[in-house]
Design a protein around this motif. Structure first.
Motif, mmCIF file in Angstrom:
data_model
loop_
_atom_site.group_PDB
_atom_site.id
_atom_site.type_symbol
_atom_site.label_atom_id
_atom_site.label_comp_id
_atom_site.label_asym_id
_atom_site.label_seq_id
_atom_site.Cartn_x
_atom_site.Cartn_y
_atom_site.Cartn_z
ATOM 1 N N HIS A 70 0.836 -1.196 0.000
ATOM 2 C CA HIS A 70 0.000 0.000 0.000
ATOM 3 C C HIS A 70 0.875 1.251 0.000
ATOM 4 O O HIS A 70 1.933 1.285 0.622
ATOM 5 C CB HIS A 70 -0.882 0.055 1.255
ATOM 6 N N TRP A 71 0.398 2.299 -0.651
ATOM 7 C CA TRP A 71 0.926 3.627 -0.394
ATOM 8 C C TRP A 71 0.326 4.078 0.927
ATOM 9 O O TRP A 71 -0.867 3.869 1.174
ATOM 10 C CB TRP A 71 0.563 4.589 -1.519
ATOM 11 N N PRO A 108 -4.852 2.941 -0.329
ATOM 12 C CA PRO A 108 -3.880 3.669 0.488
ATOM 13 C C PRO A 108 -4.266 3.653 1.962
ATOM 14 O O PRO A 108 -5.443 3.624 2.319
ATOM 15 C CB PRO A 108 -3.939 5.099 -0.080
ATOM 16 N N VAL A 182 5.051 10.163 3.339
ATOM 17 C CA VAL A 182 4.501 9.292 2.310
ATOM 18 C C VAL A 182 5.403 8.064 2.196
ATOM 19 O O VAL A 182 6.595 8.186 1.885
ATOM 20 C CB VAL A 182 4.416 10.002 0.944
ATOM 21 N N ASP A 184 6.065 4.309 0.359
ATOM 22 C CA ASP A 184 5.710 3.572 -0.849
ATOM 23 C C ASP A 184 5.283 2.140 -0.490
ATOM 24 O O ASP A 184 5.338 1.738 0.682
ATOM 25 C CB ASP A 184 6.859 3.617 -1.868
ATOM 26 N N PRO A 185 4.845 1.339 -1.476
ATOM 27 C CA PRO A 185 4.355 -0.012 -1.164
ATOM 28 C C PRO A 185 5.414 -0.955 -0.597
ATOM 29 O O PRO A 185 5.065 -2.050 -0.141
ATOM 30 C CB PRO A 185 3.837 -0.509 -2.522
ATOM 31 N N LEU A 206 -2.730 9.918 -4.697
ATOM 32 C CA LEU A 206 -2.630 8.565 -4.139
ATOM 33 C C LEU A 206 -3.350 7.549 -5.019
ATOM 34 O O LEU A 206 -2.895 6.413 -5.156
ATOM 35 C CB LEU A 206 -3.185 8.541 -2.723
ATOM 36 N N LEU A 209 -0.961 6.981 -7.966
ATOM 37 C CA LEU A 209 0.168 6.169 -7.522
ATOM 38 C C LEU A 209 -0.227 4.704 -7.377
ATOM 39 O O LEU A 209 0.501 3.797 -7.791
ATOM 40 C CB LEU A 209 0.720 6.695 -6.195
ATOM 41 N N THR A 210 -1.398 4.467 -6.788
ATOM 42 C CA THR A 210 -1.864 3.091 -6.596
ATOM 43 C C THR A 210 -2.087 2.404 -7.935
ATOM 44 O O THR A 210 -1.707 1.256 -8.122
ATOM 45 C CB THR A 210 -3.169 3.098 -5.777
ATOM 46 N N THR A 213 1.234 1.383 -9.556
ATOM 47 C CA THR A 213 2.078 0.388 -8.878
ATOM 48 C C THR A 213 1.322 -0.898 -8.600
ATOM 49 O O THR A 213 1.883 -1.822 -8.029
ATOM 50 C CB THR A 213 2.602 0.939 -7.543
#
Length: 215
Positions: A70-71, A108, A182, A184-185, A206, A209-210, A213
């Motif tokens: 998860h972010w 997220p 923040v 990252d995964p 977000l 970004l999700t 990725t």
């Protein structure tokens, strides 16, 4: 605590100033958030966090690996905070509502870490966080562990005694960094979001970004 960690924080801030860039691979040079700019400032290279172990409100431990996949947005605060904390959590809740349709396995995460373990038990902290949004994670630890965790995020906090502190040990407040870290995964420190916060821009960033990725 402030004096002991200030040199480390200044070094982190200097490195950040030299290495902060927008995430070109995700956003592109001309991509903007809903407020006209990305809400996130990314570090040139994500930073692996040192070991940490915090107590979550549900009785489990928040440890490296717990947020993998998860972010995540991590915010320092405390339940007796009069202004910054409730305002930030309310703004983050607005963002959380906008990404609610993302599957839970990828959605997220928002994490509130209390820097006031003397007054904030995990259960009390959980009730406070969930009053803003049911998905918000809440965790705390002893002061030395919190100091190490905050320093790793490039943040600081300290107890500020009130004028009646000597007669009433509960008469104090907590000063703390107001930015949002923040992760990252992979659980690495990827960047930060500075106030003032724009919930729509945070949700947009977000979500993007999700999507970029996701496996």
């Amino acid at each position: 605590m402030f004096n002991r960690n200030i040199g480390i924080i200044l070094a982190i801030a200097l490195a950040a100033g030299l290495g902060l860039v927008l995430a070109q691979k995700v956003f592109g040079p001309s991509s903007k958030g809903t407020n006209g700019t990305s809400s996130i400032i990314f570090y040139g290279t994500p930073r692996t966090l040192p070991e940490f172990d915090l107590a979550q409100s549900d009785g489990t431990r928040l440890i490296p690996g717990e947020l993998h996949g998860h972010w995540s947005l991590v915010f320092l605060g405390f339940t007796a905070c009069p202004d910054v904390c409730p305002t930030t959590l309310a703004e983050l809740a607005q963002a959380q509502k906008q990404w609610q349709a993302i599957p839970d396995s990828l959605r997220p995460r928002v994490v509130l870490v209390s820097v006031d373990p003397e007054r904030d038990t995990p259960s009390k902290l959980g009730e406070y966080a969930h009053a803003f949004h049911k998905d918000t994670l809440a965790a705390t630890a002893d002061i030395p562990s919190l100091e190490r965790f905050a320093t790793a995020l490039g943040m600081v906090f300290q107890k500020v005694p009130g004028k009646h502190f000597e007669q009433n040990p509960s008469d104090y407040s907590m000063d703390h960094s107001s930015s949002i870290a923040v992760l990252d995964p992979k659980g690495r420190l990827a960047g930060l979001i500075r106030p003032p916060f724009n919930p729509q821009a945070i949700a947009s960033d977000l979500t993007k970004l999700t999507e970029n990725t996701a496996p």
